[in-house]
Design an enzyme around this catalytic site. Structure first.
Site, mmCIF file in Angstrom:
data_model
loop_
_atom_site.group_PDB
_atom_site.id
_atom_site.type_symbol
_atom_site.label_atom_id
_atom_site.label_comp_id
_atom_site.label_asym_id
_atom_site.label_seq_id
_atom_site.Cartn_x
_atom_site.Cartn_y
_atom_site.Cartn_z
ATOM 1 N N ASP A 203 40.815 37.096 37.888
ATOM 2 C CA ASP A 203 39.336 37.375 37.989
ATOM 3 C C ASP A 203 39.058 39.159 37.875
ATOM 4 O O ASP A 203 39.877 39.894 38.072
ATOM 5 C CB ASP A 203 38.742 36.971 39.416
ATOM 6 C CG ASP A 203 38.752 35.447 39.427
ATOM 7 O OD1 ASP A 203 39.260 34.943 38.559
ATOM 8 O OD2 ASP A 203 38.226 34.934 40.404
ATOM 9 N N HIS A 253 32.521 34.503 35.271
ATOM 10 C CA HIS A 253 32.598 34.720 36.722
ATOM 11 C C HIS A 253 31.363 35.161 37.163
ATOM 12 O O HIS A 253 31.231 35.896 38.133
ATOM 13 C CB HIS A 253 33.642 35.734 37.193
ATOM 14 C CG HIS A 253 34.101 35.935 38.376
ATOM 15 N ND1 HIS A 253 34.333 34.895 39.322
ATOM 16 C CD2 HIS A 253 34.547 37.068 39.008
ATOM 17 C CE1 HIS A 253 34.710 35.485 40.555
ATOM 18 N NE2 HIS A 253 34.777 36.577 40.318
ATOM 19 N N HIS A 346 43.788 38.705 40.313
ATOM 20 C CA HIS A 346 42.643 39.813 40.132
ATOM 21 C C HIS A 346 43.512 40.685 38.991
ATOM 22 O O HIS A 346 44.537 41.242 39.375
ATOM 23 C CB HIS A 346 42.304 40.569 41.136
ATOM 24 C CG HIS A 346 41.472 39.524 41.895
ATOM 25 N ND1 HIS A 346 41.966 38.774 43.132
ATOM 26 C CD2 HIS A 346 40.270 39.317 41.957
ATOM 27 C CE1 HIS A 346 41.197 37.982 43.594
ATOM 28 N NE2 HIS A 346 39.875 38.079 43.091
HETATM 29 ZN ZN ZN Z 1 35.525 38.049 41.694
#
Ligand code: ZN
Length: 390
Positions: A203, A253, A346
């Site tokens: 992400d 996202h 991430h």
């Molecule tokens: Zn995020």
């Protein structure tokens, strides 16, 4: 400035071109270059040739003045029809050759696995572009037909025929890119089917860490899914297109990392804007959405699906964003991963050096356990659409 131009050339061909460095995306998955060549009475007289690409499949055709099978038989053992593709001073020669009465395909003189046959007045050679070693880009090309049994000194007709008679044709070999995927089934997913497949998800990128991550994934033959924030995508086109070209999946996202669990029109606006940003930069339309913070709700799920998206939460969260140490990230993932796992990590939003260091260890260990790393739409067996891209 980004200008969008849509040209409908025919019902089958829809080309959307983006200005600047962006790619031209052809919604049509078929491209053909057909060329004529005058009949000149050669032993193997080529009258038209074509190069056609249908996604990964490339078809080379040579048409003759008479039936192809008869023409090749009459031209004798060792007859050949060679397509010569030229670029940067190099020539790639792909031929159909008669040997012991059968046709076979060769590349650079070596036999390759390709379909080769005659059909009416045509010779047809068909194979994946990777088998032919044709790389995306523009080639100049010619076709040379040579009769196997023909004595140039004695023959009343030329033993060879070249098309075109002078110069060369040009063809673009297109890159095949993922253009989209189709969400179906449950509106929200936390884990995939209990198969030995895992979805690694990253992400908040792309960031300066992404390139190195792509290198690691490629080394382990792993595919991943990247959930992106629309507001951060300015100037990230090249990184996004690199991800897509490497076989990874791009996903939504939201626009501003706003917690949207409550739904409402703002959630739709966040999702819609991000869909558009990803599509405009890459030609790919996502089918996966991850709610920021995992903050979800029924109205949000419905709104996401209305835009063709499934909401993906996760089944494994090593909390890499809190930089707990590489060992902690690896240990957490290995302890909690099982079949169908969706792993949250991430590649943006802060210092991701621990994540980067953890990924190779995670990949090696899980690979030893027999897991395969797939994109989220592969995990869910969603339909995927492909397109030819410049
Ligand atoms: Zn995020």
């Amino acid at each position: 400035m980004r200008k969008r131009l849509i040209v409908a050339a025919s019902a089958a061909v829809l080309v959307s071109a983006l200005a600047g460095a962006s790619p031209v995306v052809a919604a049509s998955d078929e491209k053909s270059e057909r060329r004529g060549d005058a009949a000149d009475g050669a032993a193997l007289d080529v009258t038209r040739v074509s190069v056609e690409q249908k996604l990964h499949e490339v078809t080379l055709r040579a048409g003759f003045a008479t039936g192809a099978a008869d023409a090749l038989a009459a031209a004798g053992e060792g007859s050949s029809v060679c397509f010569k593709f030229m670029r940067d001073g190099r020539t790639l020669e792909i031929c159909a050759v008669t040997r012991s009465g059968a046709l076979r395909a060769t590349r650079g003189g070596r036999t390759i696995a390709a379909e080769v046959k005659t059909s009416g007045d045509e010779l047809v050679l068909r194979a994946r572009e990777s088998k032919l070693k044709l790389r995306p880009g523009v080639y100049r090309w010619t076709v040379l037909a040579t009769a196997g049994v023909c004595d140039a000194a004695l023959s009343t007709v030329p033993c060879t025929d070249v098309a075109p008679d002078a110069g060369a044709y040009e063809v673009r070999v297109w890159r095949v890119a993922l253009a989209g995927c189709e969400a179906k089934g449950p509106l929200e997913v936390r884990r995939g089917p209990r198969k030995k497949k895992i979805a690694l998800t990253f992400d908040d990128g792309p960031s300066s860490y992404t390139n190195s991550l792509l290198h690691t994934l490629d080394k382990h033959d792993a595919r991943a899914t990247f959930f992106m924030l629309g507001s951060q995508l300015g100037g990230k086109g090249p990184a996004m297109r690199r991800e897509l070209a490497a076989g990874h999946e791009l996903a939504n996202h939201g626009w501003s990392h706003y917690p949207m669990g409550g739904g409402g029109p703002r959630a739709t606006a966040e999702l819609q804007r991000t869909q558009r940003a990803i599509r405009d930069a890459t030609g790919f339309t996502p089918c996966a959405f991850r709610p920021p913070y995992g903050d979800t709700g029924p109205d949000l799920r419905r709104r996401a699906r209305d835009l063709g998206l499934t909401s993906f939460i996760w089944s494994v969260d090593p909390r890499d964003w809190a930089t707990p140490g590489t060992g902690s990230i690896v240990g957490n993932v290995l302890a909690n991963t099982g079949p169908g796992a969706i792993i949250l990590m991430h590649d943006g939003g802060g210092n991701r050096s621990q994540t980067l260091a953890a990924v190779p260890q995670i990949l090696s260990s899980l690979k030893r356990r027999g897991y395969k790393f797939v994109t989220i739409s592969e995990l869910m067996k969603y339909e995927r659409r492909f397109a030819l891209v410049r």
